[in-house]
Design an enzyme around this catalytic site. Structure first.
Site, PDB file in Angstrom:
ATOM      1  N   GLN A  61       2.230  -5.891  -3.200  1.00  0.00           N
ATOM      2  CA  GLN A  61       2.674  -5.982  -1.804  1.00  0.00           C
ATOM      3  C   GLN A  61       3.972  -5.196  -1.586  1.00  0.00           C
ATOM      4  OE1 GLN A  61       1.725  -9.443  -3.246  1.00  0.00           O
ATOM      5  NE2 GLN A  61      -0.276  -8.618  -2.814  1.00  0.00           N
ATOM      6  N   GLY A 103      -4.283  -4.390  -4.005  1.00  0.00           N
ATOM      7  CA  GLY A 103      -5.316  -3.379  -4.246  1.00  0.00           C
ATOM      8  C   GLY A 103      -4.616  -2.106  -4.674  1.00  0.00           C
ATOM      9  N   ASP A 126       0.808  -1.217   0.000  1.00  0.00           N
ATOM     10  CA  ASP A 126       0.000   0.000   0.000  1.00  0.00           C
ATOM     11  C   ASP A 126       0.843   1.269   0.000  1.00  0.00           C
ATOM     12  OD1 ASP A 126      -2.247  -1.646   0.163  1.00  0.00           O
ATOM     13  OD2 ASP A 126      -2.097  -1.723   2.347  1.00  0.00           O
TER      14      ASP A 126
END
Ligand code: IMO
Ligand code: MG
Length: 423
Positions: free
Chosen positions: A223, A39, A12
């Site tokens: 990641q 994500g 993130d």
């Protein structure tokens, strides 16, 4: 020029935004590890997109995206993502997206097993529940099902039968579950195979051929360094090599073809899921930064844990990852702070530790040694030149650079595409 982008913390870091910007100038963007646990958020004007399996460059017209062999592909999740884009007016064609024949397929039993194992563990990892660990485990134990198998009904049938024979016993006896029906999974996955067939090819051959035609490639890591299966805070990690080594093995492009490694780093630190986190904030500060930085997981919606910038971690990631440049993301989140801390070393049992430690007790109990710096206490999102940043912000960035030992090339000062400073 072929560039690898990786995260240097616990994921993130803002890789999605960085990839989106860099992909403008490259021909092909390749995801090479991880799966729908990722994500990656991209903002274009008022629109926000979150990508899990599709490379973040998919919004760029005329650019090619590749899902490499190192990725574990959940066809259901991938098709949902493609359908979601279609509803927003973006059709993903087989010319634009290529999926590796030898990528492994996430099966329903992987997702269920991911959840059951977590439930049974006393020390939970806090996985995303996407079946990532069990799918990679099957790959390594050699009972995985690959994209190419899905396209051949005879091979798929035999492999699925073999898997269910063993796995159903396991589900029944260990977890007291009723197990899976062959016919249901078979027909569901045959539907996926029909829809995805045109996208599947030998992506290693494809990308290498494009490289030989002088096309440029961007490798999109998922990641971050401390979620790496070898170099991370094991066992609180994901199941792939998130560091730069994942790029050649997960794409079939040789290390000798990689020209540059850029690492994305948040101006502070976050972690979602369980595991050690030396510079974690106290609950009040945690809440403050979480609200300012909108630190909620893009995949699971979980609240991210927040803390100060930890140069011990990023230095280790830089050494093991051979970083050429850093991209500091979300510097604007620190805008209002009066003082900002940076961790320069750890203290453990009266000794100063300059390096990250793989010893679980050390990393859990180490106390950060902080450098305190004054904040700039004003908005910076309109700045486009480094020298125009407030002096305190420049000093903070320069201190990060000095502590990590890698030049800082990009500084993101907002979530919009153009809110970035290039040095
Ligand atoms: P991006 O690409 C942050 C974390 C999970 C959990 C651990 C293992 O957006 O940076 P897994 O489901 O992979 O077995 O979970 O890894 N994790 C991530 N944390 N960003 C990610 O991806 C992550 N993908 C997995 O929270 O702690
Ligand atoms: Mg993310």
């Amino acid at each position: 020029m072929n560039i690898v982008v990786v995260g240097a913390q616990w994921g993130d870091e803002g890789k999605g935004k960085l990839i989106d910007i860099l992909s403008k100038d490259v021909d092909i963007t390749v995801r090479y590890q991880g799966g729908s646990n990722a994500g990656h958020t991209v903002r274009v004007g008022d629109e926000q997109y979150v990508f899990h399996l599709l490379p973040s460059a998919i919004l760029r017209k005329g650019k090619i995206c590749v899902i490499g062999n190192g990725v574990v592909v959940d066809p259901k999740a991938l098709l949902e993502e493609m359908d979601g884009l279609k509803r927003r007016g973006i059709a993903v064609t087989p010319k634009q997206l290529k999926i590796a024949v030898n990528s492994h397929v996430v099966m329903p039993y992987h997702r269920i097993l991911d959840g059951l194992r977590e439930k049974m563990r006393e020390h939970k990892i806090g996985t995303t529940g996407r079946g990532i660990g069990p799918c990679y485990a099957d790959k390594v134990t050699r009972c995985g099902i690959r994209m190419v198998d899905l396209l051949n009904p005879r091979v798929f049938r035999a492999k699925l039968q073999d898997n269910l024979r063993e796995k159903n016993e396991y589900f029944k006896k260990v977890f007291n579950q009723k197990g899976f029906h062959f016919d249901e999974i078979y027909s569901e996955y045959m539907t996926y195979a029909r829809r995805l067939r045109a996208y599947v090819c030998d992506t290693a051959l494809f990308v290498n051929e494009e490289i030989s035609k002088k096309k440029s490639v961007l490798f999109e890591g998922a990641q971050g360094a401390f979620l790496d299966i070898d170099f991370g805070t094991y066992p609180y990690v994901t199941s792939s090599n998130t560091t730069v080594g994942g790029a050649p093995s997960g794409s079939g492009v040789a290390v000798t073809s990689i020209d540059k490694v850029i690492a994305a780093v948040k101006a502070y630190t976050t972690r979602v899921g369980e595991g050690p986190f030396p510079t974690e904030f106290d609950p009040k500060m945690d809440e403050e930064i979480r609200a300012k930085g909108k630190e909620f997981g893009a995949t699971t919606g979980r609240a991210r844990r927040c803390g100060w910038f930890d140069s011990v971690l990023v230095r280790y990631a830089a050494v093991t990852g051979g970083f050429d440049e850093l991209a500091i993301m979300k510097l604007d989140v620190l805008d209002e702070l009066k003082t900002i801390k940076l961790c320069s070393a750890y203290k453990y049992k009266g000794k100063i530790l300059k390096d990250f430690s793989h010893d679980y007790e050390v990393i859990c109990r180490a106390k950060p040694v902080y450098i305190e710096m004054p904040g700039w206490q004003k908005p910076i999102n309109a700045v486009r030149e480094f020298r125009k940043l407030p002096p305190q912000a420049r000093a903070y960035v320069e201190r990060m650079e000095e502590l990590v030992g890698v030049p800082i090339k990009y500084i993101s000062i907002g979530s919009e595409r153009d809110e970035i400073i290039v040095r």
